[in-house]
Scaffold this motif. Sequence first.
Motif, PDB file in Angstrom:
ATOM      1  N   THR A  33      27.071  82.525  81.821  1.00  0.00           N
ATOM      2  CA  THR A  33      27.637  81.007  81.498  1.00  0.00           C
ATOM      3  C   THR A  33      26.480  80.756  80.557  1.00  0.00           C
ATOM      4  N   ASN A  34      25.324  80.552  80.839  1.00  0.00           N
ATOM      5  CA  ASN A  34      23.903  80.758  79.922  1.00  0.00           C
ATOM      6  C   ASN A  34      23.794  81.685  78.756  1.00  0.00           C
ATOM      7  N   GLY A  35      24.608  82.728  78.158  1.00  0.00           N
ATOM      8  CA  GLY A  35      24.624  83.828  77.174  1.00  0.00           C
ATOM      9  C   GLY A  35      25.192  82.968  76.205  1.00  0.00           C
ATOM     10  N   TRP A  36      24.332  84.403  74.891  1.00  0.00           N
ATOM     11  CA  TRP A  36      25.573  83.503  73.566  1.00  0.00           C
ATOM     12  C   TRP A  36      26.314  83.310  73.523  1.00  0.00           C
ATOM     13  N   TYR A  37      27.543  84.479  74.023  1.00  0.00           N
ATOM     14  CA  TYR A  37      28.549  83.902  74.177  1.00  0.00           C
ATOM     15  C   TYR A  37      29.866  83.469  74.774  1.00  0.00           C
ATOM     16  N   GLY A  38      29.234  82.971  76.130  1.00  0.00           N
ATOM     17  CA  GLY A  38      29.062  83.158  77.958  1.00  0.00           C
ATOM     18  C   GLY A  38      29.178  81.767  77.382  1.00  0.00           C
ATOM     19  N   GLU A  39      28.874  81.099  76.851  1.00  0.00           N
ATOM     20  CA  GLU A  39      27.964  79.399  76.686  1.00  0.00           C
ATOM     21  C   GLU A  39      29.521  79.088  76.281  1.00  0.00           C
ATOM     22  N   TRP A  40      30.219  79.542  75.069  1.00  0.00           N
ATOM     23  CA  TRP A  40      30.703  79.138  74.233  1.00  0.00           C
ATOM     24  C   TRP A  40      32.383  79.482  75.419  1.00  0.00           C
ATOM     25  N   LEU A  41      32.297  79.883  75.423  1.00  0.00           N
ATOM     26  CA  LEU A  41      33.291  80.639  76.449  1.00  0.00           C
ATOM     27  C   LEU A  41      33.553  80.178  77.759  1.00  0.00           C
ATOM     28  N   ALA A  42      32.347  79.519  78.814  1.00  0.00           N
ATOM     29  CA  ALA A  42      32.437  78.413  79.288  1.00  0.00           C
ATOM     30  C   ALA A  42      32.929  77.216  78.852  1.00  0.00           C
ATOM     31  N   ASP A  43      33.018  76.821  77.634  1.00  0.00           N
ATOM     32  CA  ASP A  43      33.436  75.498  77.707  1.00  0.00           C
ATOM     33  C   ASP A  43      35.281  75.586  77.289  1.00  0.00           C
ATOM     34  N   LEU A  44      35.478  77.105  77.175  1.00  0.00           N
ATOM     35  CA  LEU A  44      37.275  76.735  76.936  1.00  0.00           C
ATOM     36  C   LEU A  44      37.764  77.726  78.650  1.00  0.00           C
ATOM     37  N   GLY A  45      36.868  77.479  79.337  1.00  0.00           N
ATOM     38  CA  GLY A  45      36.736  77.785  81.254  1.00  0.00           C
ATOM     39  C   GLY A  45      37.364  79.383  81.190  1.00  0.00           C
ATOM     40  N   ILE A  46      36.713  80.024  80.612  1.00  0.00           N
ATOM     41  CA  ILE A  46      36.635  81.586  80.329  1.00  0.00           C
ATOM     42  C   ILE A  46      34.797  82.000  80.994  1.00  0.00           C
ATOM     43  N   LYS A  47      35.337  82.524  81.964  1.00  0.00           N
ATOM     44  CA  LYS A  47      34.512  83.175  82.580  1.00  0.00           C
ATOM     45  C   LYS A  47      34.214  85.025  82.459  1.00  0.00           C
ATOM     46  N   VAL A  48      32.899  85.435  82.023  1.00  0.00           N
ATOM     47  CA  VAL A  48      33.727  87.204  81.249  1.00  0.00           C
ATOM     48  C   VAL A  48      32.296  87.673  82.418  1.00  0.00           C
ATOM     49  N   SER A  49      31.270  87.113  82.202  1.00  0.00           N
ATOM     50  CA  SER A  49      30.363  87.978  83.979  1.00  0.00           C
ATOM     51  C   SER A  49      30.498  88.060  85.234  1.00  0.00           C
ATOM     52  N   TYR A  50      30.592  89.279  85.482  1.00  0.00           N
ATOM     53  CA  TYR A  50      30.969  89.713  87.054  1.00  0.00           C
ATOM     54  C   TYR A  50      32.177  89.108  87.278  1.00  0.00           C
ATOM     55  N   THR A  51      33.062  89.382  86.210  1.00  0.00           N
ATOM     56  CA  THR A  51      34.583  89.458  86.482  1.00  0.00           C
ATOM     57  C   THR A  51      35.257  90.841  86.083  1.00  0.00           C
ATOM     58  N   TRP A  52      36.583  91.266  85.871  1.00  0.00           N
ATOM     59  CA  TRP A  52      37.148  92.360  85.934  1.00  0.00           C
ATOM     60  C   TRP A  52      37.110  92.272  84.115  1.00  0.00           C
ATOM     61  N   VAL A  53      37.305  91.114  83.496  1.00  0.00           N
ATOM     62  CA  VAL A  53      36.947  90.812  82.446  1.00  0.00           C
ATOM     63  C   VAL A  53      35.780  91.813  81.550  1.00  0.00           C
ATOM     64  N   GLY A  54      34.886  91.354  82.431  1.00  0.00           N
ATOM     65  CA  GLY A  54      33.001  91.941  82.024  1.00  0.00           C
ATOM     66  C   GLY A  54      33.277  93.295  82.203  1.00  0.00           C
ATOM     67  N   ILE A  55      34.132  94.215  83.149  1.00  0.00           N
ATOM     68  CA  ILE A  55      34.250  95.189  83.015  1.00  0.00           C
ATOM     69  C   ILE A  55      35.156  96.118  82.135  1.00  0.00           C
ATOM     70  N   VAL A  56      36.211  95.304  81.287  1.00  0.00           N
ATOM     71  CA  VAL A  56      36.743  95.804  80.535  1.00  0.00           C
ATOM     72  C   VAL A  56      35.749  95.938  78.846  1.00  0.00           C
ATOM     73  N   ILE A  57      34.993  94.794  79.076  1.00  0.00           N
ATOM     74  CA  ILE A  57      34.152  94.661  77.812  1.00  0.00           C
ATOM     75  C   ILE A  57      33.126  95.585  77.732  1.00  0.00           C
ATOM     76  N   ALA A  58      32.400  95.846  78.695  1.00  0.00           N
ATOM     77  CA  ALA A  58      31.783  97.186  79.464  1.00  0.00           C
ATOM     78  C   ALA A  58      31.787  98.421  78.612  1.00  0.00           C
ATOM     79  N   MET A  59      33.726  98.791  79.294  1.00  0.00           N
ATOM     80  CA  MET A  59      34.060 100.296  79.213  1.00  0.00           C
ATOM     81  C   MET A  59      34.746 100.234  77.540  1.00  0.00           C
ATOM     82  N   VAL A  60      34.789  98.903  77.061  1.00  0.00           N
ATOM     83  CA  VAL A  60      35.266  99.114  75.655  1.00  0.00           C
ATOM     84  C   VAL A  60      34.394  99.460  74.684  1.00  0.00           C
TER      85      VAL A  60
END
Length: 280
Positions: free
Chosen positions: A123-150
């Motif tokens: 949430t305080n990262g370069w990408y996560g900060e912008w995504l948090a403003d849109l209500g999107i959480k990536v780290s520690y979620t299923w979406v984060g797993i997908v991004i790591a696998m990608v």
Amino acid sequence: MAALLGSSKRVLPGFTLSLGTSLLFVSLIILLPLTGLILNTSQMGWAQYWQVISDPRVVATYKVTASAAAAASLFNMVFGLLMAWILTRYRFPCRALLDGLMDLPFALPTAVAGLTLASLFATNGWYGEWLADLGIKVSYTWVGIVIAMVFTSVPFVVRTVQPVLEDLGPEYEEAAATLGASPWQAFSRVVLPELKPALITGTALSFTRSLGEFGAVIFIAGNMPWQTEITSLMIFIKLQEFDYAAASAIASIILLASFVLLFLINGIQSRFMRRVRGNS
């Protein structure tokens, strides 16, 4: 003459030595670990084996791992094809650098990749900060797993499709254009059918790679049971508990899935090669 006929029976110079070295390598690197896995699994009966692999928490890890791997592979199928097309069909500054970056997931330790992705998408990262403003959480979620696998598996698609595109060349599209085909028709009816076996193979390899991913995922997944816990982590937990039989039983499921996918890939490649030989 007899000496010439005798030498023609040999496939290549030093075949016996090369074959023996290959078999030794396969035995030490592949067969020996598989034997240890089978021996550990054989310590439990069928009822105990089924109880371990069908435990609700373990089944939840199957679902998380398989769904994330499928999503990552589908994304890689599109993105990898796009990157292979750009690297093959266009010439632009820093193209060699972009081509080299496609192999970065192979060279970068997966733990480093996981830590980097977790920091970027926090949430305080370069990408996560912008995504948090849109209500999107990536780290520690299923979406984060997908991004790591990608990140860890996209080179399989790019490097599988790229050589086929280079062999095709732009003349196929040019010939289709002279016959009145639009760019999309030339791609979908001329180029894509030739790319399909390689694209399917790369996507399947991407899926297989994602099934066993560990280092890049655990740092960004959050590892919450029933939600973001992957099968590789469950195997690691069983090993920490010194329950080697249970860890081997769970690992056998991933191994079986990987073997099935690899056999399907080989079948697709064999079928494609028979079709090529038949047309020629």
